[in-house]
Design an enzyme around this catalytic site. Structure first.
Site, short mmCIF file in Angstrom:
data_model
loop_
_atom_site.label_atom_id
_atom_site.label_comp_id
_atom_site.label_asym_id
_atom_site.label_seq_id
_atom_site.Cartn_x
_atom_site.Cartn_y
_atom_site.Cartn_z
N ARG A 104 120.62 33.86 36.26
CA ARG A 104 119.95 32.89 37.11
C ARG A 104 118.84 32.14 36.35
NH1 ARG A 104 120.22 30.01 41.94
NH2 ARG A 104 118.14 29.67 42.71
N ARG B 216 122.81 30.88 46.40
CA ARG B 216 121.58 30.74 45.62
C ARG B 216 121.49 29.30 45.11
NH1 ARG B 216 120.39 35.77 41.65
NH2 ARG B 216 118.23 35.18 42.02
N PRO B 217 121.17 28.37 46.03
CA PRO B 217 121.11 26.97 45.62
C PRO B 217 119.92 26.69 44.70
CG PRO B 217 120.39 27.22 47.91
CD PRO B 217 120.85 28.57 47.45
N ILE B 218 119.92 25.50 44.07
CA ILE B 218 118.79 25.11 43.21
C ILE B 218 118.18 23.80 43.70
CG2 ILE B 218 119.47 26.33 41.10
CD1 ILE B 218 120.71 23.66 40.11
N ASP B 219 118.42 23.48 44.99
CA ASP B 219 117.94 22.21 45.52
C ASP B 219 116.42 22.08 45.42
OD1 ASP B 219 118.14 24.38 47.42
OD2 ASP B 219 117.49 22.99 48.98
N CYS C 105 122.95 37.42 39.77
CA CYS C 105 123.49 38.32 40.80
C CYS C 105 123.98 37.52 42.00
CB CYS C 105 122.41 39.29 41.28
SG CYS C 105 121.98 40.54 40.06
N ARG D 233 121.41 44.46 32.70
CA ARG D 233 120.73 43.16 32.75
C ARG D 233 119.24 43.35 33.08
NH1 ARG D 233 122.49 39.94 36.96
NH2 ARG D 233 120.81 38.68 36.12
N ASP E 4 114.07 42.72 46.00
CA ASP E 4 114.69 43.45 44.88
C ASP E 4 114.63 44.96 45.08
OD1 ASP E 4 115.44 41.16 43.66
OD2 ASP E 4 113.95 41.21 42.07
N VAL F 116 114.74 37.18 52.68
CA VAL F 116 114.75 36.37 51.45
C VAL F 116 116.18 35.96 51.08
CG1 VAL F 116 114.05 36.25 49.03
CG2 VAL F 116 112.62 37.49 50.67
N LYS G 205 111.20 42.17 33.51
CA LYS G 205 112.31 41.21 33.32
C LYS G 205 111.97 39.86 33.94
CE LYS G 205 116.79 40.43 35.57
NZ LYS G 205 116.29 39.69 36.74
N ASN G 206 111.47 39.86 35.17
CA ASN G 206 111.26 38.60 35.86
C ASN G 206 110.02 37.85 35.38
OD1 ASN G 206 113.59 39.08 37.23
ND2 ASN G 206 112.64 39.46 39.23
C1 UD1 Z 1 113.69 35.53 41.83
C2 UD1 Z 1 113.98 36.81 41.09
C3 UD1 Z 1 114.86 37.72 41.91
C4 UD1 Z 1 114.24 37.95 43.28
C5 UD1 Z 1 113.89 36.62 43.93
C6 UD1 Z 1 113.11 36.78 45.23
C7 UD1 Z 1 113.95 36.18 38.76
C8 UD1 Z 1 114.73 36.01 37.51
N1 UD1 Z 1 114.66 36.48 39.84
O1 UD1 Z 1 114.95 34.88 42.05
O2 UD1 Z 1 114.98 38.97 41.22
O3 UD1 Z 1 115.18 38.63 44.09
O4 UD1 Z 1 113.07 35.84 43.06
O5 UD1 Z 1 111.95 37.54 45.04
O6 UD1 Z 1 112.73 36.09 38.78
N2 UD1 Z 1 116.34 28.97 47.53
C9 UD1 Z 1 116.86 27.78 47.96
N3 UD1 Z 1 116.83 26.71 47.10
C10 UD1 Z 1 116.32 26.80 45.85
C11 UD1 Z 1 115.79 28.04 45.41
C12 UD1 Z 1 115.82 29.10 46.27
O7 UD1 Z 1 117.32 27.66 49.09
O8 UD1 Z 1 116.33 25.81 45.12
C13 UD1 Z 1 116.37 30.15 48.42
C14 UD1 Z 1 117.30 31.24 47.89
O9 UD1 Z 1 118.64 31.00 48.21
C15 UD1 Z 1 116.74 32.47 48.55
C16 UD1 Z 1 115.24 32.17 48.60
O10 UD1 Z 1 115.10 30.76 48.45
O11 UD1 Z 1 117.22 32.57 49.88
C17 UD1 Z 1 114.46 32.89 47.52
O12 UD1 Z 1 114.92 32.48 46.24
P1 UD1 Z 1 113.94 32.41 44.98
O13 UD1 Z 1 112.57 32.85 45.37
O14 UD1 Z 1 114.10 31.07 44.36
O15 UD1 Z 1 114.57 33.50 44.03
P2 UD1 Z 1 114.99 33.36 42.52
O16 UD1 Z 1 113.96 32.59 41.76
O17 UD1 Z 1 116.42 32.93 42.44
#
Ligand code: UD1
Length: 419
Positions: free
Chosen positions: A94, A123-126, A118, A398, A307, A329, A25-26
């Site tokens: 996401r 789960r910010p996108i900064d 989830c 999902r 995960d 994480v 999936k990922n």
């Molecule tokens: C992906 C996986 C998810 C997995 C995660 C960590 C997919 C679709 N999802 O999620 O299954 O649990 O990796 O292995 O591939 N963060 C920020 N700012 C950002 C982005 C992330 O602060 O802009 C933080 C998150 O809040 C979290 C950490 O970084 O605490 C890890 O997030 P990230 O590695 O980005 O996970 P995802 O890509 O959302």
């Protein structure tokens, strides 16, 4: 009130048999987002998941023809000129945010809103936005709307990610592959799904070099051709079925890469499981009684995957002795704890730490709070004495294709029901 689909599970059966993991999936979700850069892509080994269906809806809206034949998706650009992703698709998962990098590189603009997915705490996108801004993107936030443009196109940059975010690394890779310039990424995530995305982008014509120090150099192109790519097996799904064998005292062989599961397999061995591996297969024989795993710390790859934290907590709840988790994480990823307690699990949570002492599990009425939490409560119910019901199973759909048939094939007493 209308009936909802749920699961009825009678615990106690030992799971045994052989299965192949579906495509990951990922890996498939970022690769489908990256197809916006290409004229035609053929993606093989695509799992039939609701998140994949959402990606197909988004692609069609953006002007691509998407056809499924068996487990192969063919994505062909037709271009209707749409430059927005509707909020209902953005909020469905996401990975919808991964269309941002590709659309900026390919079309120079896109309008969308923050993604769903989830609920794992914040789960910010900064990191995504800051990385793309360093490549020349102009992103303005108006309420819940993100207006993103690249006046004059994106340019190359040297981007250092302060945390190895999986999603931010993928967005950046996709944007860089579609930009005719050189981009250097340091501090990138190294998950196998990212390696798979890089393999796809390379086959489409981008030049991507992974340096021994972890830096990634991308020489992108304005027009990528597309290619035929096969998605790698899902390591999290594979580990879920191995865990199902472990918790029920069974024996299961899964076709997936053992190399991608080094940390979880080490934890399963500490719990008393016998594990043998081939190049692309893993066989687990469970002990009569699982032992606690000691300390498990979730970390970016190659550390123990977040995960699998909920799923291993289900194992810990049924084991003899203690297991302590530190979740680095997603420090508040504990939604499954309350559900596991309903089965009798003895769990203490303090901040990003949880301690579990094995206890007898007894069937109960359960719900899925998110994808992996849902898999965890099902596994615990398979080991519990008596009958359990599980609601909100759309979370499981999902991320797990053929979940119920696969567990039934392995001998579980589980069926879909109305609850
Ligand atoms: C992906 C996986 C998810 C997995 C995660 C960590 C997919 C679709 N999802 O999620 O299954 O649990 O990796 O292995 O591939 N963060 C920020 N700012 C950002 C982005 C992330 O602060 O802009 C933080 C998150 O809040 C979290 C950490 O970084 O605490 C890890 O997030 P990230 O590695 O980005 O996970 P995802 O890509 O959302």
């Amino acid at each position: 009130m209308p009936f909802m689909r749920g699961l009825r599970i009678v615990g106690g059966n030992r799971l045994s048999g052989t299965i192949a993991a579906h495509g990951a999936k990922n890996a498939v979700l970022p690769i489908l987002a990256a197809t916006v850069l290409c004229s035609r892509s053929e993606i093989k080994n695509c799992p039939d998941l609701s998140d994949v269906a959402v990606s197909c809806h988004i692609l069609r809206h953006l002007g691509f023809a998407v056809e499924r034949a068996g487990d192969t998706l063919t994505v062909t650009r037709e271009d209707t000129g749409c430059r927005d992703v509707p909020p209902e698709w953005m909020r469905a998962m996401r990975s919808s945010i991964l269309f941002l990098g590709g659309m900026l590189a390919r079309c120079g603009s896109v309008t969308l809103c923050p993604p769903g997915g989830c609920a794992l705490g914040g789960r910010p996108i900064d990191l995504h936005l800051s990385a793309l801004r360093q490549m020349g993107a102009v992103i303005t936030e108006e309420g819940d709307t993100l207006r993103c443009t690249a006046p004059g196109g994106l340019h190359g940059a040297a981007v250092r990610l302060p945390y190895p975010s999986v999603g931010a690394t993928e967005n950046l890779l996709i944007a860089a592959a579609g930009t005719p310039a050189e981009t250097k990424i340091t501090g990138a995530a190294a998950e196998p799904e990212i390696t798979d995305l890089m393999a796809y982008l390379r086959a489409c014509g981008a030049l991507i070099e992974s340096r021994p120090d972890g830096a990634i150099l991308v020489q992108g192109r304005e027009a990528l051709t597309g290619c035929c790519h096969t998605i790698l097996p899902d390591r999290i799904e594979a580990a879920t079925y191995l865990a199902a064998a472990a918790i029920t005292g069974g024996k299961v062989t899964v076709y997936a890469s053992p190399e991608h599961l080094a940390a979880p397999l080490a934890a399963l061995r500490r719990m008393g499981c016998r594990i043998t591996t081939g190049e692309q297969s893993i066989t687990l024989i469970a002990p009569e009684r699982l032992q606690g795993a000691g300390n498990i710390v979730t970390l970016p790859y190659p550390g123990f995957p977040t995960d699998l934290q909920a799923i291993f907590m289900a194992l810990a709840a049924a084991a003899e002795g203690y297991t302590a988790f530190t979740e680095t994480v997603f420090p508040r990823r504990w939604a499954h704890v309350e559900e596991l307690r309903r089965l009798g699990a003895d769990i203490t949570v303090a901040g990003s730490h949880a301690v579990i002492r094995g206890a007898p599990l007894i069937g109960s009425a359960l719900t899925c709070t998110d994808l992996r939490a849902g898999a965890a409560v099902v596994l615990a119910a398979l080991a519990a004495r008596g009958e359990s019901t599980v609601t909100a199973i759309s979370h499981i759909e999902r991320g797990y294709a053929d979940f119920v048939p696969t567990l039934r094939h392995l001998g579980a007493d589980i069926c879909l029901t109305e609850v």
